[in-house]
Design a protein around this motif. Structure first.
Motif, PDB file in Angstrom:
ATOM      1  N   SER A  18       0.872  -1.168  -0.075  1.00 22.89           N
ATOM      2  CA  SER A  18      -0.200  -0.079   0.268  1.00 22.89           C
ATOM      3  C   SER A  18       0.844   1.064   0.138  1.00 22.89           C
ATOM      4  CB  SER A  18      -0.939  -0.147   1.064  1.00 22.89           C
ATOM      5  OG  SER A  18      -1.489   1.189   1.272  1.00 22.89           O
ATOM      6  N   MET A  19       2.013   1.148   0.929  1.00 23.65           N
ATOM      7  CA  MET A  19       2.787   2.555   0.865  1.00 23.65           C
ATOM      8  C   MET A  19       3.584   2.663  -0.507  1.00 23.65           C
ATOM      9  SD  MET A  19       4.441   2.607   4.640  1.00 23.65           S
ATOM     10  CE  MET A  19       4.812   0.832   4.839  1.00 23.65           C
ATOM     11  N   LEU A  20       4.154   1.435  -1.069  1.00 22.72           N
ATOM     12  CA  LEU A  20       4.824   1.412  -2.282  1.00 22.72           C
ATOM     13  C   LEU A  20       3.845   2.161  -3.359  1.00 22.72           C
ATOM     14  CD1 LEU A  20       6.572  -1.966  -2.295  1.00 22.72           C
ATOM     15  CD2 LEU A  20       7.499   0.376  -1.854  1.00 22.72           C
ATOM     16  N   ALA A  21       2.533   1.693  -3.477  1.00 21.64           N
ATOM     17  CA  ALA A  21       1.726   2.346  -4.285  1.00 21.64           C
ATOM     18  C   ALA A  21       1.163   3.475  -4.279  1.00 21.64           C
ATOM     19  CB  ALA A  21       0.462   1.164  -4.332  1.00 21.64           C
ATOM     20  N   GLU A  54      17.426  -7.138   3.827  1.00 23.01           N
ATOM     21  CA  GLU A  54      16.621  -6.985   5.017  1.00 23.01           C
ATOM     22  C   GLU A  54      15.394  -5.951   4.739  1.00 23.01           C
ATOM     23  OE1 GLU A  54      18.979  -5.161   7.903  1.00 23.01           O
ATOM     24  OE2 GLU A  54      20.160  -7.185   8.256  1.00 23.01           O
ATOM     25  N   LEU A  55      14.204  -6.463   4.878  1.00 24.00           N
ATOM     26  CA  LEU A  55      12.948  -5.646   4.492  1.00 24.00           C
ATOM     27  C   LEU A  55      12.463  -5.180   5.845  1.00 24.00           C
ATOM     28  CD1 LEU A  55      11.017  -4.410   2.546  1.00 24.00           C
ATOM     29  CD2 LEU A  55       9.504  -6.628   2.719  1.00 24.00           C
ATOM     30  N   THR A  56      12.622  -3.986   6.195  1.00 24.46           N
ATOM     31  CA  THR A  56      12.471  -3.315   7.472  1.00 24.46           C
ATOM     32  C   THR A  56      11.088  -2.799   7.468  1.00 24.46           C
ATOM     33  OG1 THR A  56      14.686  -3.430   7.975  1.00 24.46           O
ATOM     34  CG2 THR A  56      13.177  -2.017   9.371  1.00 24.46           C
ATOM     35  N   VAL A  57      10.221  -2.424   8.537  1.00 25.68           N
ATOM     36  CA  VAL A  57       9.223  -1.806   8.714  1.00 25.68           C
ATOM     37  C   VAL A  57       9.340  -0.655   9.854  1.00 25.68           C
ATOM     38  CG1 VAL A  57       7.495  -3.131   7.477  1.00 25.68           C
ATOM     39  CG2 VAL A  57       7.847  -3.304  10.112  1.00 25.68           C
ATOM     40  N   PHE A  68      11.568   0.120   4.084  1.00 26.18           N
ATOM     41  CA  PHE A  68      12.672   0.081   3.374  1.00 26.18           C
ATOM     42  C   PHE A  68      13.463  -0.981   3.082  1.00 26.18           C
ATOM     43  CE2 PHE A  68      14.479   1.153   7.451  1.00 26.18           C
ATOM     44  CZ  PHE A  68      15.858   0.286   7.504  1.00 26.18           C
ATOM     45  N   GLN A  69      14.271  -1.385   2.269  1.00 20.67           N
ATOM     46  CA  GLN A  69      14.794  -2.464   1.912  1.00 20.67           C
ATOM     47  C   GLN A  69      16.365  -2.477   1.930  1.00 20.67           C
ATOM     48  OE1 GLN A  69      13.565  -4.829  -1.288  1.00 20.67           O
ATOM     49  NE2 GLN A  69      15.360  -6.256  -1.306  1.00 20.67           N
ATOM     50  N   LEU A  70      17.175  -2.956   2.542  1.00 20.76           N
ATOM     51  CA  LEU A  70      18.543  -2.807   2.465  1.00 20.76           C
ATOM     52  C   LEU A  70      19.036  -4.239   1.793  1.00 20.76           C
ATOM     53  CD1 LEU A  70      19.696  -1.631   5.927  1.00 20.76           C
ATOM     54  CD2 LEU A  70      19.912  -0.532   3.724  1.00 20.76           C
ATOM     55  N   ILE A  86      20.038   0.800  -0.414  1.00 19.75           N
ATOM     56  CA  ILE A  86      18.834   1.020  -0.019  1.00 19.75           C
ATOM     57  C   ILE A  86      17.796   1.250  -1.032  1.00 19.75           C
ATOM     58  CG2 ILE A  86      19.154   3.358   0.639  1.00 19.75           C
ATOM     59  CD1 ILE A  86      17.660   3.125   3.412  1.00 19.75           C
ATOM     60  N   GLU A  87      16.546   0.389  -0.842  1.00 23.36           N
ATOM     61  CA  GLU A  87      15.730   0.622  -1.817  1.00 23.36           C
ATOM     62  C   GLU A  87      14.094   0.707  -1.321  1.00 23.36           C
ATOM     63  OE1 GLU A  87      15.741   0.603  -5.510  1.00 23.36           O
ATOM     64  OE2 GLU A  87      18.126   0.164  -5.557  1.00 23.36           O
ATOM     65  N   ALA A  88      13.087   0.966  -2.314  1.00 26.77           N
ATOM     66  CA  ALA A  88      11.761   0.984  -1.736  1.00 26.77           C
ATOM     67  C   ALA A  88      11.442   1.568  -0.484  1.00 26.77           C
ATOM     68  CB  ALA A  88      11.437  -0.502  -1.662  1.00 26.77           C
ATOM     69  N   VAL A  89      11.851   2.747  -0.351  1.00 27.01           N
ATOM     70  CA  VAL A  89      11.905   3.613   0.694  1.00 27.01           C
ATOM     71  C   VAL A  89      10.691   4.491   0.674  1.00 27.01           C
ATOM     72  CG1 VAL A  89      12.770   5.389   2.052  1.00 27.01           C
ATOM     73  CG2 VAL A  89      14.467   4.104   1.235  1.00 27.01           C
TER      74      VAL A  89
END
Length: 152
Positions: A18-21, A54-57, A68-70, A86-89
């Motif tokens: 939902s956040m990514l979209a 690592e996919l972190t919330v 975010f994803q590291l 770092i991606e998908a922040v």
């Protein structure tokens, strides 16, 4: 705001997607619906089964505010160093401008150091000049010209 950080669980996946979209570009490339398309679950499982990712919330009072994803990349240059990507922040649109992104990056930088990375790198879409200004304010340097090739 008291933020906490944890690795994402499968139950977090709808909130993450939902956040990514929830931005101009994300809306054109993500599919947020329930149930989520299986591709998201498959990708999540691949990420969480990889020791170098690592996919972190990020939460406040048990509510997810950001993600975010590291990815930790071992390579030969720099005497066999590790770099962190770092991606998908994403910060929820309701919480942008409140310092969540700055604290998120402070945590990500520390996490990269803990994993032995010598550099934290990112890319940002040229259609997001405000994101680029934010990254520069954090100390990131526009030192390289990135290139991409769409292959599918």
């Amino acid at each position: 705001m008291n933020l906490t950080y944890r690795l994402a669980t499968e139950a977090d996946l709808p909130e993450i997607v939902s956040m990514l979209a929830d931005d101009k570009l994300g809306a054109t490339r993500e599919t947020f619906q329930e149930p989520l398309p299986m591709a998201y679950l498959e990708a999540f499982r691949s990420i969480t089964n990889d020791k170098q990712q690592e996919l972190t919330v990020v939460e406040a009072d048990g509510v997810i505010l950001a993600t975010f994803q590291l990815t930790f990349i071992q390579y030969l240059t720099y005497r066999g160093s590790i770099r962190a990507q770092i991606e998908a922040v994403r910060v929820k649109s309701t919480h942008r401008g409140q310092g969540v992104g700055t604290e998120l990056f402070q945590y990500a930088i520390q996490r990269a150091r803990e994993k032995g990375a010598h550099i934290l790198q990112l890319t940002t879409d040229k259609k997001r000049p405000e994101a680029k200004r934010f990254y520069i304010s954090l100390g990131f340097v526009d030192s390289h010209e990135g290139m991409k090739l769409a292959i599918s």
